[in-house]
Design a protein around this motif. Structure first.
Motif, mmCIF file in Angstrom:
data_model
loop_
_atom_site.group_PDB
_atom_site.id
_atom_site.type_symbol
_atom_site.label_atom_id
_atom_site.label_comp_id
_atom_site.label_asym_id
_atom_site.label_seq_id
_atom_site.Cartn_x
_atom_site.Cartn_y
_atom_site.Cartn_z
ATOM 1 N N PRO A 238 0.829 -1.217 0.000
ATOM 2 C CA PRO A 238 0.000 0.000 0.000
ATOM 3 C C PRO A 238 0.863 1.268 0.000
ATOM 4 O O PRO A 238 1.882 1.328 0.667
ATOM 5 C CB PRO A 238 -0.801 -0.115 1.291
ATOM 6 N N ILE A 239 0.423 2.231 -0.769
ATOM 7 C CA ILE A 239 1.046 3.559 -0.765
ATOM 8 C C ILE A 239 0.175 4.493 0.074
ATOM 9 O O ILE A 239 0.672 5.273 0.868
ATOM 10 C CB ILE A 239 1.190 4.115 -2.204
ATOM 11 N N VAL A 240 -1.138 4.377 -0.112
ATOM 12 C CA VAL A 240 -2.098 5.187 0.638
ATOM 13 C C VAL A 240 -2.407 4.482 1.956
ATOM 14 O O VAL A 240 -2.659 3.285 1.977
ATOM 15 C CB VAL A 240 -3.390 5.389 -0.191
ATOM 16 N N VAL A 241 -2.390 5.230 3.039
ATOM 17 C CA VAL A 241 -2.680 4.699 4.366
ATOM 18 C C VAL A 241 -4.210 4.608 4.534
ATOM 19 O O VAL A 241 -4.930 5.505 4.100
ATOM 20 C CB VAL A 241 -2.069 5.613 5.454
ATOM 21 N N ALA A 242 -4.671 3.549 5.170
ATOM 22 C CA ALA A 242 -6.112 3.320 5.346
ATOM 23 C C ALA A 242 -6.799 4.514 6.004
ATOM 24 O O ALA A 242 -7.876 4.937 5.575
ATOM 25 C CB ALA A 242 -6.350 2.053 6.158
ATOM 26 N N GLU A 243 -6.193 5.079 7.044
ATOM 27 C CA GLU A 243 -6.795 6.194 7.767
ATOM 28 C C GLU A 243 -6.934 7.429 6.865
ATOM 29 O O GLU A 243 -7.902 8.177 6.976
ATOM 30 C CB GLU A 243 -5.980 6.536 9.018
ATOM 31 N N GLU A 244 -5.972 7.631 5.993
ATOM 32 C CA GLU A 244 -6.012 8.761 5.059
ATOM 33 C C GLU A 244 -7.211 8.605 4.113
ATOM 34 O O GLU A 244 -7.947 9.558 3.845
ATOM 35 C CB GLU A 244 -4.701 8.800 4.275
ATOM 36 N N TYR A 245 -7.401 7.391 3.607
ATOM 37 C CA TYR A 245 -8.526 7.121 2.707
ATOM 38 C C TYR A 245 -9.862 7.299 3.436
ATOM 39 O O TYR A 245 -10.769 7.942 2.931
ATOM 40 C CB TYR A 245 -8.414 5.706 2.131
ATOM 41 N N LYS A 246 -9.956 6.737 4.635
ATOM 42 C CA LYS A 246 -11.196 6.847 5.411
ATOM 43 C C LYS A 246 -11.541 8.316 5.675
ATOM 44 O O LYS A 246 -12.695 8.719 5.525
ATOM 45 C CB LYS A 246 -11.055 6.125 6.750
ATOM 46 N N ALA A 247 -10.557 9.086 6.104
ATOM 47 C CA ALA A 247 -10.800 10.494 6.430
ATOM 48 C C ALA A 247 -11.303 11.252 5.208
ATOM 49 O O ALA A 247 -12.275 12.009 5.293
ATOM 50 C CB ALA A 247 -9.534 11.138 6.975
ATOM 51 N N LYS A 248 -10.673 11.046 4.084
ATOM 52 C CA LYS A 248 -11.042 11.755 2.852
ATOM 53 C C LYS A 248 -12.473 11.442 2.446
ATOM 54 O O LYS A 248 -13.259 12.335 2.157
ATOM 55 C CB LYS A 248 -10.064 11.366 1.739
ATOM 56 N N PHE A 249 -12.821 10.166 2.443
ATOM 57 C CA PHE A 249 -14.118 9.793 1.910
ATOM 58 C C PHE A 249 -15.236 9.804 2.950
ATOM 59 O O PHE A 249 -16.399 9.926 2.591
ATOM 60 C CB PHE A 249 -14.023 8.488 1.124
ATOM 61 N N MET A 250 -14.904 9.764 4.221
ATOM 62 C CA MET A 250 -15.945 9.959 5.246
ATOM 63 C C MET A 250 -16.413 11.412 5.215
ATOM 64 O O MET A 250 -17.607 11.686 5.332
ATOM 65 C CB MET A 250 -15.431 9.603 6.646
ATOM 66 N N ASN A 251 -15.480 12.347 5.053
ATOM 67 C CA ASN A 251 -15.866 13.756 4.948
ATOM 68 C C ASN A 251 -16.791 13.961 3.760
ATOM 69 O O ASN A 251 -17.784 14.679 3.845
ATOM 70 C CB ASN A 251 -14.633 14.650 4.832
ATOM 71 N N SER A 252 -16.479 13.320 2.650
ATOM 72 C CA SER A 252 -17.308 13.409 1.447
ATOM 73 C C SER A 252 -18.674 12.774 1.702
ATOM 74 O O SER A 252 -19.709 13.331 1.333
ATOM 75 C CB SER A 252 -16.597 12.704 0.288
ATOM 76 N N PHE A 253 -18.687 11.624 2.349
ATOM 77 C CA PHE A 253 -19.930 10.918 2.668
ATOM 78 C C PHE A 253 -20.833 11.773 3.550
ATOM 79 O O PHE A 253 -22.032 11.924 3.273
ATOM 80 C CB PHE A 253 -19.578 9.590 3.359
ATOM 81 N N VAL A 254 -20.264 12.333 4.599
ATOM 82 C CA VAL A 254 -21.046 13.178 5.518
ATOM 83 C C VAL A 254 -21.562 14.414 4.780
ATOM 84 O O VAL A 254 -22.711 14.812 4.951
ATOM 85 C CB VAL A 254 -20.215 13.567 6.765
ATOM 86 N N GLY A 255 -20.731 14.967 3.928
ATOM 87 C CA GLY A 255 -21.152 16.135 3.155
ATOM 88 C C GLY A 255 -22.288 15.811 2.198
ATOM 89 O O GLY A 255 -23.268 16.555 2.090
ATOM 90 N N ASP A 256 -22.180 14.676 1.516
ATOM 91 C CA ASP A 256 -23.177 14.301 0.513
ATOM 92 C C ASP A 256 -24.506 13.866 1.121
ATOM 93 O O ASP A 256 -25.569 14.165 0.591
ATOM 94 C CB ASP A 256 -22.650 13.162 -0.368
ATOM 95 N N TYR A 257 -24.469 13.145 2.232
ATOM 96 C CA TYR A 257 -25.686 12.542 2.765
ATOM 97 C C TYR A 257 -26.238 13.211 4.021
ATOM 98 O O TYR A 257 -27.402 13.018 4.356
ATOM 99 C CB TYR A 257 -25.449 11.050 3.060
ATOM 100 N N PHE A 258 -25.411 13.981 4.724
ATOM 101 C CA PHE A 258 -25.849 14.544 6.004
ATOM 102 C C PHE A 258 -25.586 16.042 6.112
ATOM 103 O O PHE A 258 -25.398 16.560 7.208
ATOM 104 C CB PHE A 258 -25.185 13.791 7.164
ATOM 105 N N LYS A 259 -25.573 16.734 4.993
ATOM 106 C CA LYS A 259 -25.419 18.196 4.956
ATOM 107 C C LYS A 259 -24.209 18.673 5.753
ATOM 108 O O LYS A 259 -24.274 19.662 6.469
ATOM 109 C CB LYS A 259 -26.687 18.884 5.469
ATOM 110 N N ASN A 260 -23.116 17.935 5.674
ATOM 111 C CA ASN A 260 -21.871 18.262 6.383
ATOM 112 C C ASN A 260 -22.024 18.270 7.901
ATOM 113 O O ASN A 260 -21.268 18.925 8.599
ATOM 114 C CB ASN A 260 -21.307 19.608 5.924
ATOM 115 N N SER A 261 -23.013 17.556 8.409
ATOM 116 C CA SER A 261 -23.262 17.551 9.845
ATOM 117 C C SER A 261 -23.068 16.143 10.414
ATOM 118 O O SER A 261 -23.842 15.232 10.117
ATOM 119 C CB SER A 261 -24.693 18.023 10.133
#
Length: 120
Positions: free
Chosen positions: A66-89
């Protein structure tokens, strides 16, 4: 960082768990035991093109690390998920899981304790 497909995420989860491996090792570690070897090999080549893994040659075989760390991936896409589905809340997200009975009272108390300990 590009979002991964479901197949790619499953392969990356296996790679992260193993901290790298040969295709056969990654395949043996997958939850879905029905994945053909050639399909996984193709998926891992895609991950290499996207910059998630690097191939290290050992004799005639390649080990993928792996080049990308799991936590880095989770952080990036959890922020996107929360933004897309929960109005950034995150509050909206937690509220949703409580309403769906995915979070218990005990788990909420544990989360509150984590928040308190982090602030002090």
């Amino acid at each position: 960082m590009e979002k991964l497909t479901i197949q790619e995420e499953e392969a990356m989860l296996s790679i992260w768990q193993l901290n790298g491996g040969f295709i056969r090792e990654i395949l043996d570690n997958l939850k879905d035991k029905e994945t053909p070897y050639t399909t996984l090999a193709s998926t891992i080549r895609n991950l290499e093109k996207k910059g998630y893994v690097k191939a290290v040659k050992y004799a005639n075989a390649k080990r993928y690390e792996p080049i990308v760390v799991a936590e880095e991936y989770k952080a990036k896409f959890m922020n996107s998920f929360v933004g897309d589905y929960f109005k950034n809340s995150y509050k909206e997200m937690v509220s949703f899981f409580v309403k769906e009975e995915k979070l218990s009272q005990k788990e909420l108390e544990e989360i509150m304790e984590m928040i308190k300990n982090n602030k002090s």
